[in-house]
Write an enzyme that holds these catalytic residues in place. Structure first.
Site, PDB file in Angstrom:
ATOM      1  N   CYS A  45       0.840  -1.212   0.000  1.00  0.00           N
ATOM      2  CA  CYS A  45       0.000   0.000   0.000  1.00  0.00           C
ATOM      3  C   CYS A  45       0.867   1.250   0.000  1.00  0.00           C
ATOM      4  O   CYS A  45       0.548   2.246  -0.652  1.00  0.00           O
ATOM      5  CB  CYS A  45      -0.893   0.033   1.242  1.00  0.00           C
ATOM      6  SG  CYS A  45      -1.966  -1.379   1.385  1.00  0.00           S
TER       7      CYS A  45
HETATM    8  C1  BEZ Z   1       0.597  -4.714   1.815  1.00  0.00           C
HETATM    9  O1  BEZ Z   1      -0.098  -3.755   1.545  1.00  0.00           O
HETATM   10  O2  BEZ Z   1       1.791  -4.653   1.778  1.00  0.00           O
HETATM   11  C2  BEZ Z   1      -0.036  -6.024   2.164  1.00  0.00           C
HETATM   12  C3  BEZ Z   1      -1.236  -6.032   2.845  1.00  0.00           C
HETATM   13  C4  BEZ Z   1      -1.801  -7.240   3.183  1.00  0.00           C
HETATM   14  C5  BEZ Z   1      -1.169  -8.429   2.802  1.00  0.00           C
HETATM   15  C6  BEZ Z   1       0.016  -8.388   2.100  1.00  0.00           C
HETATM   16  C7  BEZ Z   1       0.587  -7.173   1.761  1.00  0.00           C
END
Ligand code: BEZ
Length: 214
Positions: A45
């Site tokens: 994100c």
């Molecule tokens: C991320 O945004 O990095 C993420 C969120 C949930 C699971 C895996 C990655």
């Protein structure tokens, strides 16, 4: 019921990193991209929000406002934004909805319980100036989105709203487009496409992108 293409994007009022947002009012008369994230301080994100910030001029050129969402409160978003700016070399220049009560997530069906019971998946909605939903993409939490693809679809939507064309697979700005199959009258086609067209099959007619200089 899940949202579908052509539906009016539901209006809502929610807190964000930039204050209270009344969604339709915030959208104004332009286009919008609403996209959700599983949670704050997550690596994928963080890169996605950095990319969106760096694409500010590309979104602005297309009259598009971006707005992100995750199910964390405003204070958490504000701390995360500092991290995004530091790690991605950007300035987050769009609001992140603080959907701690999941009001918007539920309204837009962003929680897919068989993927994760509480967190939002990576949903993305493109909304046009009439507040209609024009694109819905859902990615899993483990896969970051390709924001060049989002811009490409917006280009296609804006072009095909204006001219009687559709864009072929993998189309990019400046490449030939197809004449919509519903257009049959040859005189009308000649008038609408003065640059000419090539009929590869009666249903497959290619023409230069109408709004590009040759
Ligand atoms: C991320 O945004 O990095 C993420 C969120 C949930 C699971 C895996 C990655």
């Amino acid at each position: 019921m899940a949202l579908r293409l052509g539906d009016i994007a539901p209006d809502f009022e929610q807190d964000s990193s930039e204050g209270r947002i009344r969604f339709h009012e915030w959208l104004g008369n332009g286009w919008g991209v609403l996209f959700s994230h599983p949670a704050d301080f997550t690596p994928v994100c963080t890169t996605e929000l950095g990319l969106t910030a760096k694409l500010k001029d590309e979104f602005a050129k297309r009259n598009v406002k971006a707005i992100a969402l995750s199910v964390d409160p405003v204070e958490s978003h504000l701390g995360w934004i500092q991290d995004i700016n530091d790690t991605q070399g950007c300035q987050v220049n769009f609001p992140i909805l603080a959907d701690a009560d999941r009001k918007v997530s539920e309204l837009y069906d962003m929680i897919h319980p068989n993927a994760n019971e509480t967190l939002t998946v990576r949903s993305l909605f493109v909304i046009d100036p009439n507040k209609k939903v024009r694109l819905i993409i859902t990615y899993p939490a483990s896969t970051g989105r390709n924001f060049n693809e989002i811009l490409r679809v917006i280009d296609s939507l804006q072009l095909t709203d204006k001219y009687s064309v559709a864009t072929p697979g993998n189309w990019q700005q400046g490449e030939d487009v197809v004449i919509v199959p519903s257009l049959k009258d040859e005189e009308v086609i000649k008038q609408k496409f003065p640059k000419g067209y090539k009929a590869i099959r009666p249903y497959l007619r290619m023409t230069p992108q109408p709004d590009k200089q040759q």
